[in-house]
Design a protein around this motif. Structure first.
Motif, mmCIF file in Angstrom:
data_model
loop_
_atom_site.group_PDB
_atom_site.id
_atom_site.type_symbol
_atom_site.label_atom_id
_atom_site.label_comp_id
_atom_site.label_asym_id
_atom_site.label_seq_id
_atom_site.Cartn_x
_atom_site.Cartn_y
_atom_site.Cartn_z
ATOM 1 N N ASN A 27 0.812 -1.218 0.000
ATOM 2 C CA ASN A 27 0.000 0.000 0.000
ATOM 3 C C ASN A 27 0.844 1.268 0.000
ATOM 4 O O ASN A 27 0.362 2.353 0.330
ATOM 5 N N LEU A 28 2.114 1.155 -0.384
ATOM 6 C CA LEU A 28 3.025 2.299 -0.422
ATOM 7 C C LEU A 28 3.338 2.668 -1.867
ATOM 8 O O LEU A 28 3.715 1.822 -2.672
ATOM 9 N N LEU A 29 3.176 3.950 -2.187
ATOM 10 C CA LEU A 29 3.531 4.475 -3.502
ATOM 11 C C LEU A 29 4.382 5.729 -3.287
ATOM 12 O O LEU A 29 3.949 6.676 -2.618
ATOM 13 N N VAL A 30 5.584 5.720 -3.832
ATOM 14 C CA VAL A 30 6.524 6.838 -3.655
ATOM 15 C C VAL A 30 6.644 7.598 -4.968
ATOM 16 O O VAL A 30 6.782 6.997 -6.038
ATOM 17 N N VAL A 31 6.588 8.917 -4.885
ATOM 18 C CA VAL A 31 6.692 9.777 -6.066
ATOM 19 C C VAL A 31 7.987 10.579 -5.986
ATOM 20 O O VAL A 31 8.341 11.116 -4.930
ATOM 21 N N GLY A 32 8.694 10.656 -7.103
ATOM 22 C CA GLY A 32 9.946 11.405 -7.157
ATOM 23 C C GLY A 32 10.031 12.261 -8.406
ATOM 24 O O GLY A 32 9.175 12.192 -9.294
ATOM 25 N N THR A 33 11.092 13.071 -8.499
ATOM 26 C CA THR A 33 11.241 13.986 -9.621
ATOM 27 C C THR A 33 12.702 14.207 -9.960
ATOM 28 O O THR A 33 13.585 14.059 -9.109
ATOM 29 N N PHE A 34 12.949 14.576 -11.214
ATOM 30 C CA PHE A 34 14.277 14.971 -11.662
ATOM 31 C C PHE A 34 14.430 16.500 -11.613
ATOM 32 O O PHE A 34 15.468 17.027 -11.983
ATOM 33 N N SER A 35 13.394 17.205 -11.165
ATOM 34 C CA SER A 35 13.386 18.662 -11.235
ATOM 35 C C SER A 35 14.316 19.338 -10.238
ATOM 36 O O SER A 35 14.869 20.402 -10.533
ATOM 37 N N LYS A 36 14.482 18.756 -9.073
ATOM 38 C CA LYS A 36 15.197 19.444 -7.996
ATOM 39 C C LYS A 36 16.678 19.080 -7.956
ATOM 40 O O LYS A 36 17.521 19.841 -8.405
ATOM 41 N N SER A 37 16.995 17.921 -7.431
ATOM 42 C CA SER A 37 18.402 17.568 -7.238
ATOM 43 C C SER A 37 19.119 17.249 -8.538
ATOM 44 O O SER A 37 20.347 17.302 -8.609
ATOM 45 N N ARG A 38 18.382 16.905 -9.603
ATOM 46 C CA ARG A 38 19.027 16.544 -10.869
ATOM 47 C C ARG A 38 18.997 17.671 -11.898
ATOM 48 O O ARG A 38 19.278 17.457 -13.072
ATOM 49 N N GLN A 39 18.628 18.872 -11.482
ATOM 50 C CA GLN A 39 18.718 20.084 -12.309
ATOM 51 C C GLN A 39 17.901 20.029 -13.600
ATOM 52 O O GLN A 39 18.255 20.642 -14.601
ATOM 53 N N GLN A 86 13.672 12.110 -22.344
ATOM 54 C CA GLN A 86 14.278 10.791 -22.130
ATOM 55 C C GLN A 86 15.791 10.849 -22.315
ATOM 56 O O GLN A 86 16.548 10.218 -21.563
ATOM 57 N N ALA A 87 16.235 11.624 -23.274
ATOM 58 C CA ALA A 87 17.675 11.727 -23.540
ATOM 59 C C ALA A 87 18.413 12.378 -22.377
ATOM 60 O O ALA A 87 19.463 11.890 -21.943
ATOM 61 N N VAL A 88 17.870 13.466 -21.860
ATOM 62 C CA VAL A 88 18.562 14.140 -20.755
ATOM 63 C C VAL A 88 18.416 13.333 -19.460
ATOM 64 O O VAL A 88 19.304 13.352 -18.604
ATOM 65 N N GLY A 89 17.287 12.621 -19.320
ATOM 66 C CA GLY A 89 17.117 11.767 -18.154
ATOM 67 C C GLY A 89 18.150 10.659 -18.130
ATOM 68 O O GLY A 89 18.754 10.361 -17.085
ATOM 69 N N GLU A 90 18.375 10.047 -19.290
ATOM 70 C CA GLU A 90 19.401 9.006 -19.393
ATOM 71 C C GLU A 90 20.786 9.586 -19.100
ATOM 72 O O GLU A 90 21.580 8.985 -18.360
ATOM 73 N N ALA A 91 21.042 10.765 -19.646
ATOM 74 C CA ALA A 91 22.367 11.375 -19.481
ATOM 75 C C ALA A 91 22.652 11.771 -18.033
ATOM 76 O O ALA A 91 23.761 11.574 -17.526
ATOM 77 N N VAL A 92 21.650 12.307 -17.357
ATOM 78 C CA VAL A 92 21.888 12.755 -15.985
ATOM 79 C C VAL A 92 22.117 11.578 -15.044
ATOM 80 O O VAL A 92 22.829 11.685 -14.045
ATOM 81 N N LEU A 93 21.548 10.430 -15.381
ATOM 82 C CA LEU A 93 21.764 9.243 -14.561
ATOM 83 C C LEU A 93 23.188 8.699 -14.709
ATOM 84 O O LEU A 93 23.638 7.887 -13.896
ATOM 85 N N GLN A 94 23.893 9.182 -15.724
ATOM 86 C CA GLN A 94 25.301 8.833 -15.901
ATOM 87 C C GLN A 94 26.221 9.862 -15.256
ATOM 88 O O GLN A 94 27.445 9.735 -15.337
ATOM 89 N N GLU A 95 25.622 10.878 -14.652
ATOM 90 C CA GLU A 95 26.391 11.962 -14.032
ATOM 91 C C GLU A 95 26.081 12.051 -12.537
ATOM 92 O O GLU A 95 25.955 13.143 -11.985
ATOM 93 N N GLN A 96 25.974 10.900 -11.876
ATOM 94 C CA GLN A 96 25.575 10.899 -10.477
ATOM 95 C C GLN A 96 26.586 11.617 -9.583
ATOM 96 O O GLN A 96 26.218 12.254 -8.597
ATOM 97 N N SER A 97 27.872 11.540 -9.927
ATOM 98 C CA SER A 97 28.878 12.228 -9.109
ATOM 99 C C SER A 97 28.674 13.735 -9.162
ATOM 100 O O SER A 97 28.827 14.426 -8.142
ATOM 101 N N TYR A 98 28.311 14.254 -10.329
ATOM 102 C CA TYR A 98 28.019 15.685 -10.465
ATOM 103 C C TYR A 98 26.775 16.047 -9.660
ATOM 104 O O TYR A 98 26.749 17.053 -8.937
ATOM 105 N N VAL A 99 25.738 15.217 -9.782
ATOM 106 C CA VAL A 99 24.503 15.450 -9.036
ATOM 107 C C VAL A 99 24.776 15.445 -7.536
ATOM 108 O O VAL A 99 24.323 16.332 -6.796
#
Length: 352
Positions: free
Chosen positions: A197-209, A245-258
């Motif tokens: 019964n748990l649903l978690v919502v997240g975003t790329f807007s804040k910490s992932r710029q 989708q392209a920038v989402g994929e790219a930012v996930l490869q830049e976790q150290s920067y994030v």
């Protein structure tokens, strides 16, 4: 004459933070990251633009696969949305038949969506210190939703308290909106296999710029995600466009920067808290990328206006419990130093 369905005639839409020319203003009013995305993320847009003649991948595989891996979940437990606001919209549309309950001081879209989808909403007051007490929700019905850390207060609720509620109410869906979780606290995502019964919502807007890219997600058991996709495929299968989708994929490869920018934001936040306290401000212990503060000698609206005259934008909510508070996005160190200087000048002018 209006052609709008009468049931929507009195709908009050969400009011976003003001958008302005950032060459003229210091923009601390919409909880965006003050830092641009990594260079590789920016470059990903250029490459993706070459294929705009094709529809986007409805599965968002290039984002879903690495994101699921990063979050430690299966892809069938992950839903991608056009910003977290779209994820929330589907939740209000499809999972609130028995009503919904949320705090009186929280993200404004909860009330807007309740009105839009004509959901029976129960507003539960936060405590005097703006903390959330889940025991107050025992007498409500249906879905429970809250932001953690909360907005605009920045207050954080420990997972143990959430788990206790989940266990006591297994027949009620609990939605935890974790837009700001990267700036403080522990995510509930690792617990989705334990609580159906748990649903978690997240975003790329804040910490992932990526506020301008509009990429959000929901995480829960496979059945919940399948139901969300049932709604999505009935409205807009191509909800996440190719550029996003392209920038989402790219930012996930830049976790150290994030991670680096998250650390910088937290450092600047704590420095800013200290400086505002020295100026006499009363604050919550915000765990977001923003501050929530008031000054005992200045009304919130007056302070908001005075800052705007000095070309600094913050957020003021004209509501009974928050009318003397300002929500201040944490900017760069330089921006926050200029904010503190401006506040010191304003306070001095009032108290002299």
């Amino acid at each position: 004459m209006s052609f709008l369905n009468p049931k929507y005639q009195d709908l009050t839409p969400y009011t976003p933070g003001e958008q302005v020319n950032e060459q003229e203003y210091i923009k601390l009013n919409t909880n965006e990251s003050p830092y641009p995305p990594a260079a590789s993320v920016q470059q990903a847009v250029v490459h993706a633009a070459q294929k705009l003649n094709r529809y986007s991948d409805i599965a968002g595989e290039s984002v879903a696969k690495p994101l699921a891996r990063y979050l430690g979940v299966k892809q069938e437990q992950l839903f991608l949305g056009n910003g977290s606001d779209e994820v929330l919209a589907y939740i209000f549309q499809g999972f609130t038949e028995n009503g919904i309950a949320f705090p009186d001081v929280t993200y404004g879209f909860y009330q807007v969506y309740s009105n839009l989808y004509q959901v029976d909403a129960k507003i539960v007051p936060l405590k005097d210190d703006f903390s959330l007490e889940l025991t107050k929700y025992k007498k409500t019905k249906g879905t429970v939703i809250f932001a953690n850390p909360n907005a605009p207060t920045g207050m954080y609720l420990a997972p143990e308290e959430i788990c206790d509620f989940l266990e006591r109410h297994p027949d009620r869906l609990v939605v935890v909106d974790e837009a700001y979780i990267d700036f403080g606290g522990k995510s509930m995502i690792p617990l989705i296999n334990q609580y159906r019964n748990l649903l978690v919502v997240g975003t790329f807007s804040k910490s992932r710029q990526l506020a301008g890219a509009r990429l959000g997600f929901g995480v829960g058991n496979a059945a919940l995600i399948a139901d969300l996709n049932r709604l999505r495929f009935s409205l807009n299968p191509y909800n996440v466009n190719s550029l996003t989708q392209a920038v989402g994929e790219a930012v996930l490869q830049e976790q150290s920067y994030v991670d680096q920018k998250i650390r910088e934001t937290i450092q600047v936040r704590e420095w800013s808290k200290k400086k505002l306290t020295e100026l006499g401000f009363e604050q919550t212990d915000s765990q977001g990328n923003f501050l929530f503060a008031k000054h005992p000698k200045l009304a919130g609206e007056k302070l908001f206006t005075a800052l705007r005259e000095k070309k600094i934008l913050v957020r003021w909510f004209n509501q009974p419990r928050t009318k003397d508070h300002l929500r201040i996005t944490v900017g760069t160190q330089e921006q926050m130093e200029r904010l503190v200087q401006a506040l010191a000048t304003i306070i001095k002018e009032v108290t002299v």
